[in-house]
Scaffold this active site. Structure first.
Site, PDB file in Angstrom:
ATOM      1  CB  SER A 184      -0.787   0.062   1.025  1.00  0.00           C
ATOM      2  OG  SER A 184      -1.482   1.165   1.443  1.00  0.00           O
TER       3      SER A 184
ATOM      4  CE1 TYR B  73      -3.992  -2.180   4.830  1.00  0.00           C
ATOM      5  CE2 TYR B  73      -3.001  -0.162   4.527  1.00  0.00           C
ATOM      6  CZ  TYR B  73      -3.795  -1.320   3.987  1.00  0.00           C
ATOM      7  OH  TYR B  73      -4.142  -1.225   2.614  1.00  0.00           O
TER       8      TYR B  73
END
Length: 250
Positions: A134, A147
């Protein structure tokens, strides 16, 4: 048509499902992997060229059994797309160790476990890993301590794979999606957040699941035969302009 086989985790929906569809359009067969058995089976029924394998990638024994079943079904694996992931968005000081572990178990440990189990098969085919990280792994942002850290680790794991497995002809690359117009994103992003993203993305829009799938399948293909150890942000230019939107602080 080709006899190549791709193993795609997190394939029941979103980017994983779009990637499976595109592989099939390009003549591949696909082992679709997800822990959401019902949705996975429903998704796989769309394709004659795909088979569903229910598996929680955070569980070592489950992964080993799944890979064995894939090889028994298809006889080979040419590409592994480590796409399965979970998200948890909260301030650092409100993140418990249980929250942290839940994210790491799937996002990082899952990539490691699936990769470890499939290396022998990829050695035989001189295949490819594509790990989905990401832009939150490239730049720090708000509400993403677990995350973002998990995805940063996936980026480094990809480089380790490239460095250590290249001598076997195995390539490893990483795709870092920016904001993507998935059902989940649209459900949790408020109009204010969507507008803030648009203002911060040079292309002024969210990406689509298929646009990410195009990058992923390219990296698995012979067209990328001399590409390894690379980290590609498919994000409309978002990473180049920074992250940390004020709207995400609420």
């Amino acid at each position: 048509m080709t006899d190549k086989v791709a193993l795609v985790t997190g394939a029941a929906r979103g980017i994983g499902l779009a990637t499976a569809k595109l592989f099939i359009e390009q003549g591949w067969q696909v082992a679709m992997v997800d822990r959401d058995t019902d949705e996975l089976n429903a998704a796989a029924k769309q394709f004659n060229e795909a088979r569903a394998f229910s598996c929680d990638v955070s569980r070592s024994d489950d992964v080993i059994e799944m890979v064995s079943e894939v090889l028994a079904s298809f006889g080979r694996i040419d590409a592994v797309v480590n796409n399965a992931g979970v998200a948890d968005f909260r301030p650092l000081e409100e993140t418990t160790f249980a929250d942290w572990r839940r994210v790491m178990d799937t996002n990082l440990d899952g990539v490691f476990l699936v990769s470890l189990a499939t290396i022998p098969a990829l050695k035989k085919t001189k295949g490819a890993f594509v790990n989905i990280a990401s832009i939150s792994g490239l730049r720090a942002s708000t509400l993403r301590v677990a995350y973002g850290t998990s995805k940063a680790a996936v980026i480094h794991l990809t480089k380790q794979q490239a460095a250590e497995l290249g001598e076997y002809g195995i390539r490893a690359n990483c795709v870092c999606p920016g904001p993507v117009r998935t059902k989940l994103a649209m459900a949790v992003h408020s109009p204010e957040i969507i507008a803030a993203y648009h203002d911060s993305i040079p292309l002024n829009r969210y990406g689509t699941e298929n646009e990410l799938a195009e990058v992923i399948t390219f990296l698995c293909s012979d067209k990328a035969s001399y590409v390894t150890g690379q980290v590609i942000a498919a994000d409309g230019g978002f990473e180049s302009t920074g992250v940390g939107l004020p709207a995400l602080r609420d």
